[in-house]
Write a protein that holds these residues in place. Sequence first.
Motif, mmCIF file in Angstrom:
data_model
loop_
_atom_site.group_PDB
_atom_site.id
_atom_site.type_symbol
_atom_site.label_atom_id
_atom_site.label_comp_id
_atom_site.label_asym_id
_atom_site.label_seq_id
_atom_site.Cartn_x
_atom_site.Cartn_y
_atom_site.Cartn_z
ATOM 1 N N TYR A 101 0.892 -1.315 0.081
ATOM 2 C CA TYR A 101 0.159 -0.007 0.028
ATOM 3 C C TYR A 101 0.941 1.309 0.151
ATOM 4 C CZ TYR A 101 -4.786 -2.013 -0.314
ATOM 5 O OH TYR A 101 -5.652 -2.597 -0.667
ATOM 6 N N TRP A 104 1.731 1.640 -3.547
ATOM 7 C CA TRP A 104 0.480 2.068 -4.103
ATOM 8 C C TRP A 104 0.148 3.585 -4.093
ATOM 9 C CZ3 TRP A 104 -3.671 -2.212 -3.670
ATOM 10 C CH2 TRP A 104 -3.297 -3.363 -4.097
ATOM 11 N N VAL A 108 0.590 5.124 -7.707
ATOM 12 C CA VAL A 108 -0.718 5.182 -8.279
ATOM 13 C C VAL A 108 -1.208 6.690 -8.670
ATOM 14 C CG1 VAL A 108 -3.304 4.729 -8.343
ATOM 15 C CG2 VAL A 108 -1.791 3.052 -7.444
ATOM 16 N N MET A 140 -9.794 5.426 -2.981
ATOM 17 C CA MET A 140 -9.839 3.926 -3.489
ATOM 18 C C MET A 140 -8.755 3.389 -2.431
ATOM 19 S SD MET A 140 -8.484 2.519 -7.214
ATOM 20 C CE MET A 140 -6.812 2.960 -6.974
ATOM 21 N N TRP A 204 -6.676 -2.883 -13.706
ATOM 22 C CA TRP A 204 -6.942 -2.438 -12.317
ATOM 23 C C TRP A 204 -8.140 -3.170 -11.813
ATOM 24 C CZ3 TRP A 204 -6.804 3.439 -10.587
ATOM 25 C CH2 TRP A 204 -5.112 3.952 -11.180
ATOM 26 N N TYR A 207 -7.137 -5.910 -9.070
ATOM 27 C CA TYR A 207 -6.991 -5.811 -7.836
ATOM 28 C C TYR A 207 -8.391 -6.075 -6.757
ATOM 29 C CZ TYR A 207 -2.584 -3.599 -9.390
ATOM 30 O OH TYR A 207 -1.450 -3.351 -10.018
ATOM 31 N N ASP A 233 0.554 -5.779 -11.007
ATOM 32 C CA ASP A 233 1.682 -4.789 -11.190
ATOM 33 C C ASP A 233 2.498 -4.659 -12.257
ATOM 34 O OD1 ASP A 233 0.823 -3.716 -8.464
ATOM 35 O OD2 ASP A 233 2.197 -4.454 -7.586
ATOM 36 N N LYS A 237 2.163 -1.332 -14.294
ATOM 37 C CA LYS A 237 3.372 -0.299 -14.205
ATOM 38 C C LYS A 237 4.181 -0.369 -15.492
ATOM 39 C CE LYS A 237 3.424 0.170 -9.269
ATOM 40 N NZ LYS A 237 2.359 -0.560 -8.729
HETATM 41 C C1 LIG Z 1 0.997 0.124 -9.296
HETATM 42 C C2 LIG Z 1 -0.210 -0.334 -8.771
HETATM 43 C C3 LIG Z 1 -1.278 -0.102 -8.970
HETATM 44 C C4 LIG Z 1 -1.700 0.246 -10.563
HETATM 45 C C5 LIG Z 1 -2.177 -0.372 -8.073
HETATM 46 C C6 LIG Z 1 -3.662 -0.206 -8.238
HETATM 47 C C7 LIG Z 1 -4.604 -0.645 -7.040
HETATM 48 C C8 LIG Z 1 -5.974 -0.710 -7.519
HETATM 49 C C9 LIG Z 1 -6.570 -0.488 -8.706
HETATM 50 C C10 LIG Z 1 -6.760 -1.001 -6.217
HETATM 51 C C11 LIG Z 1 -8.242 -1.152 -6.260
HETATM 52 C C12 LIG Z 1 -8.991 -1.430 -5.182
HETATM 53 C C13 LIG Z 1 -10.331 -1.270 -5.326
HETATM 54 C C14 LIG Z 1 -11.038 -0.683 -6.615
HETATM 55 C C15 LIG Z 1 -11.569 -1.602 -4.179
HETATM 56 C C16 LIG Z 1 -10.972 -2.343 -3.194
HETATM 57 C C17 LIG Z 1 -9.519 -2.196 -2.731
HETATM 58 C C18 LIG Z 1 -8.287 -2.003 -3.812
HETATM 59 C C19 LIG Z 1 -7.540 -0.895 -2.990
HETATM 60 C C20 LIG Z 1 -7.816 -3.434 -3.755
#
Ligand SMILES: *C/C=C(C)/C=C/C=C(C)/C=C/C1=C(C)CCCC1(C)C
Length: 256
Positions: A101, A104, A108, A140, A204, A207, A233, A237
Amino acid sequence: MGKKLKLFALTAVALMGVSGVANAETTLLASDDFVGISFWLVSMALLASTAFFFIERASVPAGWRVSITVAGLVTGIAFIHYMYMRDVWVMTGESPTVYRYIDWLITVPLLMLEFYFVLAAVNKANSGIFWRLMIGTLVMLIGGYLGEARYINTTLGFVIGMAGWFYILYEVFSGEAGKNAAKSGNKALVTAFGAMRMIVTVGWAIYPLGYVFGYMTGGMDANSLNVIYNAADFLNKIAFGLIIWAAAMSQPGRAK
Ligand SMILES: *C/C=C(C)/C=C/C=C(C)/C=C/C1=C(C)CCCC1(C)C
């Protein structure tokens, strides 16, 4: 300038490589630890992409350079976090949730910034676009973290996280950002923007699916959750940055 930058990139990569070697001496990866192996694979891919983006930065037209720099920052920051995450995994077998996290939380918003930068590379872009994307991102991630770390009910965390994500999707499809891209009349921008938007939609989506199966249905263990997050990821990324790089290279005025 180009030479200096290359030297800087190579030095950074060498330094990261040295710290990587130090880790390899203290942490032994078991040959049947496939989750651990996925952490190592993604960390090395992130390192290679970082070098690639910093070196390629000099070959794209000037207006696109900052986007390529940000792509390299995203993979560079994630690379460092992956070295910690794989250690946590290999040594304890537990999900490195807090490192993930933190990663992220930094990468992000930078990825969201890319939507703004690619618009700004072609036309004037209103900073409201950036702020709305940032608010969606924070809602988010904060919702998701509070749920994953069990500070709040996991379903509530999920609902808050989904609301933030949908807000982002609204902005890039139907909001000001989406409209700007459509009106720009620049083919490379329209293509890149469309592909970036697909990543934020499809890539996305992996996730929240991981979250649902990992925490809400109880149908998945920490192994699958981590492999899924790692693969996501890699796509979100590295491929994301490569799409921007490809759009930039197709623009007139690039350095030969
Ligand atoms: C490089 C890392 C990236 C692009 C991470 C992206 C993370 C997400 C899009 C997480 C999305 C989530 C939701 C839409 C709902 C519930 C919880 C999360 C944070 C897993």
